[in-house]
Design a protein around this motif. Structure first.
Motif, PDB file in Angstrom:
ATOM      1  N   SER A 449       0.732  -1.174  -0.092  1.00 43.47           N
ATOM      2  CA  SER A 449       0.175   0.007  -0.094  1.00 43.47           C
ATOM      3  C   SER A 449       0.988   1.236  -0.018  1.00 43.47           C
ATOM      4  CB  SER A 449      -0.955   0.067   1.127  1.00 43.47           C
ATOM      5  OG  SER A 449      -0.225  -0.004   2.280  1.00 43.47           O
ATOM      6  N   ALA A 450       0.364   2.273  -0.287  1.00 44.86           N
ATOM      7  CA  ALA A 450       1.028   3.593  -0.251  1.00 44.86           C
ATOM      8  C   ALA A 450       0.270   5.096   0.254  1.00 44.86           C
ATOM      9  CB  ALA A 450       1.689   3.878  -1.710  1.00 44.86           C
ATOM     10  N   GLU A 451       0.844   5.960   0.694  1.00 43.45           N
ATOM     11  CA  GLU A 451       0.017   7.095   1.159  1.00 43.45           C
ATOM     12  C   GLU A 451       1.001   8.209   0.781  1.00 43.45           C
ATOM     13  OE1 GLU A 451      -0.249   7.501   5.319  1.00 43.45           O
ATOM     14  OE2 GLU A 451       1.634   6.092   5.767  1.00 43.45           O
ATOM     15  N   LEU A 452       0.196   9.191   0.573  1.00 41.57           N
ATOM     16  CA  LEU A 452       0.602  10.742   0.470  1.00 41.57           C
ATOM     17  C   LEU A 452       0.966  11.263   1.865  1.00 41.57           C
ATOM     18  CD1 LEU A 452       1.725  12.693  -1.517  1.00 41.57           C
ATOM     19  CD2 LEU A 452      -0.604  13.695  -1.804  1.00 41.57           C
ATOM     20  N   LEU A 453       2.222  11.753   2.024  1.00 37.66           N
ATOM     21  CA  LEU A 453       2.548  12.244   3.418  1.00 37.66           C
ATOM     22  C   LEU A 453       2.536  13.867   3.228  1.00 37.66           C
ATOM     23  CD1 LEU A 453       5.303  10.064   4.552  1.00 37.66           C
ATOM     24  CD2 LEU A 453       2.867   9.798   5.009  1.00 37.66           C
ATOM     25  N   ALA A 454       2.907  14.640   4.266  1.00 39.91           N
ATOM     26  CA  ALA A 454       3.088  16.282   4.093  1.00 39.91           C
ATOM     27  C   ALA A 454       4.193  16.473   3.290  1.00 39.91           C
ATOM     28  CB  ALA A 454       2.908  16.614   5.531  1.00 39.91           C
ATOM     29  N   GLY A 455       4.385  17.516   2.772  1.00 38.62           N
ATOM     30  CA  GLY A 455       5.783  18.117   2.345  1.00 38.62           C
ATOM     31  C   GLY A 455       5.922  17.575   1.038  1.00 38.62           C
ATOM     32  N   GLY A 456       5.153  16.966   0.197  1.00 35.28           N
ATOM     33  CA  GLY A 456       5.436  16.339  -1.007  1.00 35.28           C
ATOM     34  C   GLY A 456       6.293  15.117  -0.892  1.00 35.28           C
ATOM     35  N   ARG A 457       5.865  14.289   0.309  1.00 34.12           N
ATOM     36  CA  ARG A 457       6.698  12.994   0.196  1.00 34.12           C
ATOM     37  C   ARG A 457       5.466  11.854   0.313  1.00 34.12           C
ATOM     38  NH1 ARG A 457      11.871  13.261   1.773  1.00 34.12           N
ATOM     39  NH2 ARG A 457      11.841  11.356   2.738  1.00 34.12           N
ATOM     40  N   ALA A 458       5.914  10.776  -0.126  1.00 38.80           N
ATOM     41  CA  ALA A 458       4.879   9.608  -0.106  1.00 38.80           C
ATOM     42  C   ALA A 458       5.602   8.276   0.441  1.00 38.80           C
ATOM     43  CB  ALA A 458       4.926   9.024  -1.586  1.00 38.80           C
ATOM     44  N   ALA A 459       5.069   7.396   0.863  1.00 42.00           N
ATOM     45  CA  ALA A 459       5.374   6.275   1.926  1.00 42.00           C
ATOM     46  C   ALA A 459       4.813   4.849   1.258  1.00 42.00           C
ATOM     47  CB  ALA A 459       5.210   6.369   3.309  1.00 42.00           C
ATOM     48  N   LEU A 460       5.662   3.973   0.745  1.00 39.70           N
ATOM     49  CA  LEU A 460       5.272   2.439   0.233  1.00 39.70           C
ATOM     50  C   LEU A 460       5.550   1.734   1.394  1.00 39.70           C
ATOM     51  CD1 LEU A 460       4.562   0.674  -2.097  1.00 39.70           C
ATOM     52  CD2 LEU A 460       6.973   0.576  -2.776  1.00 39.70           C
ATOM     53  N   HIS A 461       4.423   0.723   1.712  1.00 42.55           N
ATOM     54  CA  HIS A 461       4.321   0.062   2.741  1.00 42.55           C
ATOM     55  C   HIS A 461       4.361  -1.536   1.901  1.00 42.55           C
ATOM     56  CE1 HIS A 461       3.461   3.036   5.924  1.00 42.55           C
ATOM     57  NE2 HIS A 461       2.906   3.602   4.809  1.00 42.55           N
ATOM     58  N   VAL A 462       5.230  -2.269   2.742  1.00 38.36           N
ATOM     59  CA  VAL A 462       5.382  -3.703   2.147  1.00 38.36           C
ATOM     60  C   VAL A 462       5.138  -4.516   3.556  1.00 38.36           C
ATOM     61  CG1 VAL A 462       6.653  -5.448   1.114  1.00 38.36           C
ATOM     62  CG2 VAL A 462       6.639  -3.242   0.257  1.00 38.36           C
ATOM     63  N   SER A 463       4.123  -5.265   3.788  1.00 37.77           N
ATOM     64  CA  SER A 463       4.002  -6.141   5.028  1.00 37.77           C
ATOM     65  C   SER A 463       3.578  -7.678   4.841  1.00 37.77           C
ATOM     66  CB  SER A 463       2.874  -5.320   6.001  1.00 37.77           C
ATOM     67  OG  SER A 463       1.862  -5.307   5.279  1.00 37.77           O
ATOM     68  N   ASP A 464       3.796  -8.308   5.691  1.00 33.18           N
ATOM     69  CA  ASP A 464       3.415  -9.830   5.610  1.00 33.18           C
ATOM     70  C   ASP A 464       2.907 -10.195   6.675  1.00 33.18           C
ATOM     71  OD1 ASP A 464       5.661 -11.140   7.035  1.00 33.18           O
ATOM     72  OD2 ASP A 464       6.774  -9.997   5.550  1.00 33.18           O
ATOM     73  N   ASP A 465       2.529 -11.626   6.831  1.00 34.93           N
ATOM     74  CA  ASP A 465       1.900 -12.227   7.913  1.00 34.93           C
ATOM     75  C   ASP A 465       2.733 -13.199   8.521  1.00 34.93           C
ATOM     76  OD1 ASP A 465       1.550 -14.124   5.717  1.00 34.93           O
ATOM     77  OD2 ASP A 465      -0.604 -14.591   6.176  1.00 34.93           O
ATOM     78  N   GLY A 466       3.987 -13.112   8.146  1.00 32.84           N
ATOM     79  CA  GLY A 466       4.906 -14.316   8.716  1.00 32.84           C
ATOM     80  C   GLY A 466       5.369 -13.924  10.291  1.00 32.84           C
ATOM     81  N   PRO A 467       6.348 -14.609  10.740  1.00 35.30           N
ATOM     82  CA  PRO A 467       6.638 -14.594  12.128  1.00 35.30           C
ATOM     83  C   PRO A 467       7.330 -13.297  12.417  1.00 35.30           C
ATOM     84  CG  PRO A 467       8.605 -15.918  10.947  1.00 35.30           C
ATOM     85  CD  PRO A 467       7.387 -15.520   9.872  1.00 35.30           C
ATOM     86  N   GLY A 468       7.889 -12.547  11.516  1.00 37.72           N
ATOM     87  CA  GLY A 468       8.164 -10.827  11.898  1.00 37.72           C
ATOM     88  C   GLY A 468       9.576 -11.241  12.835  1.00 37.72           C
ATOM     89  N   PHE A 469      10.086 -10.119  13.314  1.00 36.76           N
ATOM     90  CA  PHE A 469      11.415 -10.102  13.941  1.00 36.76           C
ATOM     91  C   PHE A 469      11.337  -9.678  15.532  1.00 36.76           C
ATOM     92  CE2 PHE A 469      11.464  -8.274   9.494  1.00 36.76           C
ATOM     93  CZ  PHE A 469      12.545  -9.345   8.904  1.00 36.76           C
ATOM     94  N   ASP A 470      12.158 -10.351  16.103  1.00 34.76           N
ATOM     95  CA  ASP A 470      12.100 -10.088  17.576  1.00 34.76           C
ATOM     96  C   ASP A 470      12.972  -8.717  17.794  1.00 34.76           C
ATOM     97  OD1 ASP A 470      14.805 -11.091  17.290  1.00 34.76           O
ATOM     98  OD2 ASP A 470      14.375 -12.960  18.060  1.00 34.76           O
ATOM     99  N   GLU A 471      13.293  -8.554  19.072  1.00 30.53           N
ATOM    100  CA  GLU A 471      13.991  -7.265  19.186  1.00 30.53           C
ATOM    101  C   GLU A 471      15.602  -7.089  18.884  1.00 30.53           C
ATOM    102  OE1 GLU A 471      12.970  -4.148  20.402  1.00 30.53           O
ATOM    103  OE2 GLU A 471      10.804  -4.960  20.120  1.00 30.53           O
ATOM    104  N   ALA A 472      15.949  -8.445  19.143  1.00 33.17           N
ATOM    105  CA  ALA A 472      17.546  -8.761  18.676  1.00 33.17           C
ATOM    106  C   ALA A 472      17.612  -8.568  17.096  1.00 33.17           C
ATOM    107  CB  ALA A 472      18.008  -9.959  19.300  1.00 33.17           C
TER     108      ALA A 472
END
Length: 526
Positions: A449-472
């Motif tokens: 997904s993507a969104e338009l941010l303030a100041g003429g910037r954009a953000a592209l999000h890439v996410s999954d439903d996997g195990p993710g990452f721990d703190e380390a």
């Protein structure tokens, strides 16, 4: 510490000298008034000659003891004692010549005792209160014994008690004022020293610092900010009070609060130097409330330093790759030998597959090493983000049919992303490869997904439903050579972030309750 105490004592002594100067001025006015208008005020009515002699003598002694030369010859403390003795004795004689306590002389004695308590040290002020009390009592006792006038001993007693009360109160106030003056002087010196240290730190720090007010006007900037913006010291002095946005258009997003905690890469200044800009708002209730501190860091210098680190890392990598390459090469060599001896077609196919897999692994290692050691010049362009993402996904599905239906895309077709085409392809392909490797494999398990941010910037999000990452793992995710995949090199995400920063963009790991969530943020226009 001794220097600060000495300076504080000197400040207290200056305050005391000022008070003594005003007290001497009061004595001079009082002596002059006695001499000029004493008879008009009803003084000296009983003994005019005594009053005239006392007034002349008092004025002369006030003048003699009031000059600085007297303090140098006799010492300041001795001069103060002599002055108070002269005050008490002269006022006592004038009181005797003017009709006793009704002449108002005891009130003037109280004023003198109050002034003595403020400027004297030690308990001499109580001695002078006792001396004034004794003089008043003797004068009234003599008057009562002579029977010349009636005496109200209650009022005389009140005057005498007042002498001691005023002397004690004045002494306590003097002690407290001295303690407060000493504390204020010490704190003032400590504050001045701290301010000097702070100015020295700001002047010599590597980052540029610009202070702007709530209206965006420049209040102050240090020498490093002047150098980073390509200005001279003479022109920098004229900048104070100028609007920051008028200095460079690149500062406008900063004033709009569009910067995050990590700052933003901007090309600002006459030289167009790449700077990392970070803004910090002044805390509410402090002296800097409403002001904004803007920190400028020379990112080109950081890039040069990072390049040196990468070269050192590349040297360590080449030393360890001999062992890593030896294993697949041994397998390739052994398979080739067996292939030459084997006659059956099925075994040949198996051996050929082994050779291809290991050859591809070696090629991937070499490609990552080359990408680590060299960063190509970015040529950003405004790419239609939705169409570009669709092209990358189609290419991946063509190579691996099992990824079909794995991706769910929700991007506005009109949204653009300013980045080098080849760099975005490599970054996005790496993010999708990691997401597809660790997701559940269900349809739509990788979301874009993507969104338009303030100041003429954009953000592209890439996410999954996997195990993710721990703190380390989160702390090491973007470090080179860190990987959890048995056949990975650990350079994918590191190179992806490097490519993003080459295009004035950022690649960060966002908080997520499930799976991994990476965000690529950049400008919408070059």
């Amino acid at each position: 510490m001794r220097t600060e105490s000495a300076a504080a004592a000197a400040e207290v002594e200056r305050t005391r000298s000022t008070s003594l100067r005003y007290l001497n001025l009061f004595r001079l006015l009082m002596a002059g008034l006695f001499l000029v208008a004493g008879r008009d005020l009803g003084l000296g009515g009983e003994r005019p000659l005594v009053f005239q002699v006392a007034a002349f003598a008092y004025l002369g002694l006030v003048l003699a003891l009031g000059f600085p030369d007297a303090s140098r010859r006799l010492g300041a403390e001795r001069v103060i004692v002599l002055q108070v003795l002269v005050d008490v004795l002269a006022l006592s004689v004038i009181m005797w010549a003017s009709g006793g306590y009704r002449s108002g002389m005891p009130v003037l004695m109280m004023i003198v005792l109050a002034g003595a308590g403020l400027v004297m040290e030690g308990r001499m002020v109580l001695f002078f209160a006792a001396l004034a009390t004794l003089a008043v009592l003797i004068e009234n006792a003599w008057r009562h014994a002579a029977g010349s006038d009636s005496v109200d001993f209650l009022q005389v007693g009140i005057f005498c008690a007042g002498f001691f009360g005023i002397a004690l109160v004045a002494r306590l106030l003097a002690l407290r004022a001295k303690a407060n003056a000493t504390l204020a002087a010490e704190r003032g010196l400590a504050l001045a020293k701290q301010q000097a240290v702070s100015e020295h730190i700001i002047r010599d720090m590597q980052d540029g610092v610009i202070v702007v007010d709530a209206q965006g006007r420049i209040l102050h900037l240090n020498a490093q900010a002047i150098a980073l913006l390509g200005l001279t010291h003479s022109s920098a002095e004229a900048l104070e009070g100028l609007a920051l946005a008028d200095l460079d258009e690149g500062f406008r997003p900063i004033l709009q609060g569009a910067l995050g905690d990590e700052g933003r890469l901007l090309r600002i200044g006459a030289d167009g130097r790449l700077l990392r800009c970070r803004s910090v708002a002044g805390e509410a209730g402090s002296a800097a409330a409403g002001d904004t501190l803007l920190y400028l860091t020379d990112f080109e210098d950081i890039q040069r330093h990072l390049q040196q680190i990468k070269l050192a890392a590349l040297g360590r990598l080449t030393a360890s790759m001999a062992h890593e390459i030896r294993n697949p090469l041994s397998a390739v060599t052994q398979a080739a030998e067996l292939l030459r001896e084997e006659k059956r077609g099925e075994m040949q196919l198996r051996l050929v597959r082994i050779i291809n897999d290991n050859a591809h692994r070696i090629e991937r290692m070499i490609r990552d090493v080359l990408a680590l050691g060299r960063r190509e010049q970015a040529m950003p362009e405004a790419l239609p983000l939705a169409a570009f993402v669709a092209e990358v996904i189609d290419a991946r599905v063509f190579r691996a049919a099992q990824e079909e239906g794995l991706y769910h895309v929700d991007i506005d077709p009109g949204l653009t992303f300013a980045i080098d085409r080849a760099h975005l392809h490599q970054v996005l392909d790496n993010l999708l490869a990691n997401a597809s490797r660790y997701c559940s494999g269900a349809p739509g398990s990788v979301r874009l997904s993507a969104e338009l941010l303030a100041g003429g910037r954009a953000a592209l999000h890439v996410s999954d439903d996997g195990p993710g990452f721990d703190e380390a793992m989160r702390a090491q995710l973007f470090e080179p050579f860190f990987t959890t995949h048995p056949k990975g090199t650990g350079l994918g995400l590191y190179i992806a972030r490097e490519l993003a920063e080459a295009n004035d963009a950022t690649l960060e790991l966002a908080p997520s309750t499930q799976g991994a969530h990476l965000v690529l943020t950049g400008r919408t226009t070059p």
